[in-house]
Design a protein around this motif. Structure first.
Motif, PDB file in Angstrom:
ATOM      1  N   MET A  61       0.848  -1.194   0.000  1.00  0.00           N
ATOM      2  CA  MET A  61       0.000   0.000   0.000  1.00  0.00           C
ATOM      3  C   MET A  61       0.884   1.244   0.000  1.00  0.00           C
ATOM      4  O   MET A  61       1.804   1.371   0.804  1.00  0.00           O
ATOM      5  N   THR A  62       0.613   2.174  -0.920  1.00  0.00           N
ATOM      6  CA  THR A  62       1.418   3.385  -0.998  1.00  0.00           C
ATOM      7  C   THR A  62       1.098   4.308   0.167  1.00  0.00           C
ATOM      8  O   THR A  62       0.070   4.175   0.846  1.00  0.00           O
ATOM      9  N   ALA A  63       2.029   5.282   0.381  1.00  0.00           N
ATOM     10  CA  ALA A  63       1.832   6.239   1.482  1.00  0.00           C
ATOM     11  C   ALA A  63       0.560   7.047   1.272  1.00  0.00           C
ATOM     12  O   ALA A  63      -0.183   7.337   2.222  1.00  0.00           O
ATOM     13  N   GLY A  64       0.281   7.402  -0.009  1.00  0.00           N
ATOM     14  CA  GLY A  64      -0.922   8.192  -0.302  1.00  0.00           C
ATOM     15  C   GLY A  64      -2.189   7.424   0.017  1.00  0.00           C
ATOM     16  O   GLY A  64      -3.133   7.964   0.605  1.00  0.00           O
ATOM     17  N   MET A  65      -2.214   6.146  -0.381  1.00  0.00           N
ATOM     18  CA  MET A  65      -3.391   5.319  -0.113  1.00  0.00           C
ATOM     19  C   MET A  65      -3.567   5.115   1.386  1.00  0.00           C
ATOM     20  O   MET A  65      -4.688   5.142   1.907  1.00  0.00           O
ATOM     21  N   SER A  66      -2.457   4.927   2.110  1.00  0.00           N
ATOM     22  CA  SER A  66      -2.521   4.730   3.547  1.00  0.00           C
ATOM     23  C   SER A  66      -3.078   5.977   4.240  1.00  0.00           C
ATOM     24  O   SER A  66      -3.889   5.879   5.167  1.00  0.00           O
ATOM     25  N   ALA A  67      -2.649   7.149   3.783  1.00  0.00           N
ATOM     26  CA  ALA A  67      -3.144   8.397   4.369  1.00  0.00           C
ATOM     27  C   ALA A  67      -4.638   8.560   4.114  1.00  0.00           C
ATOM     28  O   ALA A  67      -5.397   8.975   5.002  1.00  0.00           O
ATOM     29  N   ARG A  68      -5.071   8.216   2.900  1.00  0.00           N
ATOM     30  CA  ARG A  68      -6.509   8.324   2.565  1.00  0.00           C
ATOM     31  C   ARG A  68      -7.324   7.358   3.406  1.00  0.00           C
ATOM     32  O   ARG A  68      -8.435   7.687   3.837  1.00  0.00           O
ATOM     33  N   LEU A  69      -6.777   6.158   3.623  1.00  0.00           N
ATOM     34  CA  LEU A  69      -7.492   5.168   4.432  1.00  0.00           C
ATOM     35  C   LEU A  69      -7.622   5.648   5.879  1.00  0.00           C
ATOM     36  O   LEU A  69      -8.695   5.541   6.484  1.00  0.00           O
ATOM     37  N   ARG A  70      -6.523   6.195   6.418  1.00  0.00           N
ATOM     38  CA  ARG A  70      -6.573   6.724   7.797  1.00  0.00           C
ATOM     39  C   ARG A  70      -7.588   7.857   7.897  1.00  0.00           C
ATOM     40  O   ARG A  70      -8.334   7.951   8.869  1.00  0.00           O
ATOM     41  N   ARG A  71      -7.612   8.702   6.878  1.00  0.00           N
ATOM     42  CA  ARG A  71      -8.544   9.830   6.893  1.00  0.00           C
ATOM     43  C   ARG A  71      -9.990   9.328   6.830  1.00  0.00           C
ATOM     44  O   ARG A  71     -10.871   9.843   7.520  1.00  0.00           O
ATOM     45  N   ALA A  72     -10.231   8.305   5.992  1.00  0.00           N
ATOM     46  CA  ALA A  72     -11.580   7.751   5.867  1.00  0.00           C
ATOM     47  C   ALA A  72     -12.030   7.100   7.175  1.00  0.00           C
ATOM     48  O   ALA A  72     -13.179   7.256   7.604  1.00  0.00           O
ATOM     49  N   LEU A  73     -11.109   6.380   7.823  1.00  0.00           N
ATOM     50  CA  LEU A  73     -11.441   5.734   9.098  1.00  0.00           C
ATOM     51  C   LEU A  73     -11.709   6.773  10.179  1.00  0.00           C
ATOM     52  O   LEU A  73     -12.617   6.619  10.998  1.00  0.00           O
ATOM     53  N   ALA A  74     -10.904   7.862  10.180  1.00  0.00           N
ATOM     54  CA  ALA A  74     -11.109   8.931  11.161  1.00  0.00           C
ATOM     55  C   ALA A  74     -12.464   9.589  10.957  1.00  0.00           C
ATOM     56  O   ALA A  74     -13.183   9.892  11.922  1.00  0.00           O
ATOM     57  N   LEU A  75     -12.834   9.819   9.695  1.00  0.00           N
ATOM     58  CA  LEU A  75     -14.132  10.426   9.393  1.00  0.00           C
ATOM     59  C   LEU A  75     -15.269   9.516   9.831  1.00  0.00           C
ATOM     60  O   LEU A  75     -16.230   9.968  10.475  1.00  0.00           O
ATOM     61  N   ALA A  76     -15.152   8.234   9.492  1.00  0.00           N
ATOM     62  CA  ALA A  76     -16.211   7.287   9.855  1.00  0.00           C
ATOM     63  C   ALA A  76     -16.366   7.197  11.368  1.00  0.00           C
ATOM     64  O   ALA A  76     -17.488   7.187  11.896  1.00  0.00           O
ATOM     65  N   SER A  77     -15.248   7.164  12.096  1.00  0.00           N
ATOM     66  CA  SER A  77     -15.334   7.053  13.547  1.00  0.00           C
ATOM     67  C   SER A  77     -15.889   8.336  14.168  1.00  0.00           C
ATOM     68  O   SER A  77     -16.649   8.290  15.136  1.00  0.00           O
ATOM     69  N   THR A  78     -15.547   9.484  13.602  1.00  0.00           N
ATOM     70  CA  THR A  78     -16.071  10.758  14.113  1.00  0.00           C
ATOM     71  C   THR A  78     -17.587  10.825  13.939  1.00  0.00           C
ATOM     72  O   THR A  78     -18.324  11.190  14.870  1.00  0.00           O
ATOM     73  N   LEU A  79     -18.066  10.450  12.756  1.00  0.00           N
ATOM     74  CA  LEU A  79     -19.505  10.482  12.513  1.00  0.00           C
ATOM     75  C   LEU A  79     -20.231   9.453  13.372  1.00  0.00           C
ATOM     76  O   LEU A  79     -21.351   9.711  13.850  1.00  0.00           O
ATOM     77  N   ALA A  80     -19.598   8.301  13.579  1.00  0.00           N
ATOM     78  CA  ALA A  80     -20.218   7.284  14.431  1.00  0.00           C
ATOM     79  C   ALA A  80     -20.330   7.774  15.870  1.00  0.00           C
ATOM     80  O   ALA A  80     -21.375   7.608  16.521  1.00  0.00           O
ATOM     81  N   MET A  81     -19.257   8.396  16.378  1.00  0.00           N
ATOM     82  CA  MET A  81     -19.296   8.933  17.737  1.00  0.00           C
ATOM     83  C   MET A  81     -20.352  10.030  17.859  1.00  0.00           C
ATOM     84  O   MET A  81     -21.086  10.097  18.853  1.00  0.00           O
ATOM     85  N   ALA A  82     -20.430  10.887  16.846  1.00  0.00           N
ATOM     86  CA  ALA A  82     -21.425  11.960  16.865  1.00  0.00           C
ATOM     87  C   ALA A  82     -22.834  11.390  16.890  1.00  0.00           C
ATOM     88  O   ALA A  82     -23.708  11.870  17.631  1.00  0.00           O
ATOM     89  N   ALA A  83     -23.070  10.349  16.087  1.00  0.00           N
ATOM     90  CA  ALA A  83     -24.395   9.730  16.043  1.00  0.00           C
ATOM     91  C   ALA A  83     -24.758   9.064  17.365  1.00  0.00           C
ATOM     92  O   ALA A  83     -25.894   9.194  17.851  1.00  0.00           O
ATOM     93  N   VAL A  84     -23.785   8.377  17.971  1.00  0.00           N
ATOM     94  CA  VAL A  84     -24.040   7.722  19.265  1.00  0.00           C
ATOM     95  C   VAL A  84     -24.335   8.771  20.335  1.00  0.00           C
ATOM     96  O   VAL A  84     -25.262   8.634  21.141  1.00  0.00           O
ATOM     97  N   GLY A  85     -23.530   9.841  20.345  1.00  0.00           N
ATOM     98  CA  GLY A  85     -23.763  10.905  21.316  1.00  0.00           C
ATOM     99  C   GLY A  85     -25.116  11.558  21.132  1.00  0.00           C
ATOM    100  O   GLY A  85     -25.840  11.818  22.104  1.00  0.00           O
ATOM    101  N   GLY A  86     -25.480  11.827  19.884  1.00  0.00           N
ATOM    102  CA  GLY A  86     -26.779  12.427  19.606  1.00  0.00           C
ATOM    103  C   GLY A  86     -27.922  11.507  19.990  1.00  0.00           C
ATOM    104  O   GLY A  86     -28.920  11.951  20.582  1.00  0.00           O
TER     105      GLY A  86
END
Length: 350
Positions: A1-26
């Motif tokens: 996996m290239t560095a660019g793909m790894s960064a995009r994957l980390r960003r996607a996981l961070a976004l998904a976890s942020t939205l999940a936490m927001a939904a649970v809190g709400g």
């Protein structure tokens, strides 16, 4: 996996976890029957995650899409009865701006004399709201950006935390989740609503006002609902999702690296918030006595900051979103005009 793909994957996981936490809190806050729980719960949970060091930044495209949805929803709360009160708005603007000037002066003196802050930092931290503009202007001076960012961010978070239960009390417990105004319609009617509001959002973006996308969509939606061209409701699941993402956006303003500095600046931040709230409340009570406008509407319109969140709260509590949004736009324009004058004055020797 290239560095660019790894960064995009980390960003996607961070976004998904942020939205999940927001939904649970709400969902948790809504289950506890807190006022506007979907918004309040997501703000709290994502703020905690941000301070803990989690990457809670949301992409600009998602933010803009949510502002359009919330603008369409808020526009549905504008009724023909609003026109009857338009004559009162100029005097209400004048009272508000007098309060804004008093907030700036009192907070500036508090930070300058009470904490020994330099003139530029005290000025920009004292300005109520218009956070993006304030930070952009401050970045071109010698002001301490960390102090300004923390004071402005704490003001925003405390405003949401304080105003939501206060409004629930003033409005008799309304606003847990306002039903979408309007009825159902055909796909053609919804297509008209979306197309016109997208055009309005684009024009709002071109205006370069804070919250311009939301304001443009709100104005377009208001016209379509008042004229009954497209008096349809935003589906409830979409409305809930909008509140959750808005809460995540507010909570994401805090950063993990700010934890120690935030504690250090907490007395200054709390003091600045209290000064702004008290003076705004006095101005609001004056407007209430002179104009007879409802306390809930005035509380949201005169609150020092958070245009998007307070416009949404106005809709949730059925408190004339157009009146609230107009006052926040006027406050921003007033601050934008004041900053060059004040900065020039502060550049002179003591």
């Amino acid at each position: 996996m290239t560095a660019g793909m790894s960064a995009r994957l980390r960003r996607a996981l961070a976004l998904a976890s942020t939205l999940a936490m927001a939904a649970v809190g709400g969902a948790a806050a809504a289950a506890l029957d807190l006022p506007v729980g979907w918004l309040l719960g997501s703000v709290v949970v994502v703020s905690i995650a941000s301070l803990a060091g989690h990457d809670t930044n949301l992409p600009k495209g998602l933010r803009d899409a949510v502002f359009i949805v919330l603008g369409i929803q808020a526009g549905a709360g504008v009724t023909p009865a609003v026109v009857d009160q338009l004559a009162l708005w100029p005097l209400s603007f004048a009272i508000q701006m007098l309060g804004v000037l008093c907030v700036i002066a009192a907070t500036y003196v508090f930070l300058r004399k009470g904490f020994g802050w330099d003139k530029e930092t005290a000025l920009f931290a004292a300005l109520p709201g218009a956070m993006s503009f304030v930070l952009a202007a401050a970045s071109e001076t010698r002001a301490d950006m960390t102090r300004i960012t923390i004071v402005q961010s704490v003001r925003l978070l405390l405003l949401i935390g304080a105003l939501t239960p206060t409004l629930a009390w003033l409005e008799g417990g309304e606003g847990v989740l306002a039903a979408s105004r309007g009825g159902s319609g055909t796909l053609g009617v919804y297509a008209i609503l979306v197309a016109v509001c997208l055009a309005g959002a684009f024009l709002g973006h071109l205006s370069r006002l804070p919250g311009g996308i939301l304001l443009g969509a709100l104005a377009a939606s208001a016209v379509l609902h008042v004229t009954e061209i497209a008096p349809v409701a935003v589906p409830q699941p979409i409305a809930v999702a909008g509140l959750v993402v808005l809460g995540a956006l507010i909570g994401s303003r805090l950063k993990g690296e700010s934890r120690s500095t935030m504690l250090e600046l907490l007395p200054a931040s709390l003091g600045a918030f209290v000064i702004g709230l008290v003076i705004s409340a006095v101005a609001g009570l004056a407007a209430y006595q002179l104009l007879g406008i409802g306390l809930g509407k005035i509380a949201l319109a005169y609150a020092p900051g958070a245009l998007e969140a307070l416009t949404v709260l106005a809709y949730q509590f059925n408190l004339d979103p157009a009146y609230v949004a107009a006052h926040h736009v006027v406050r921003f324009i007033g601050i934008a005009l004041l900053v060059p004058i004040l900065a020039r004055h502060l550049s002179k020797p003591d």
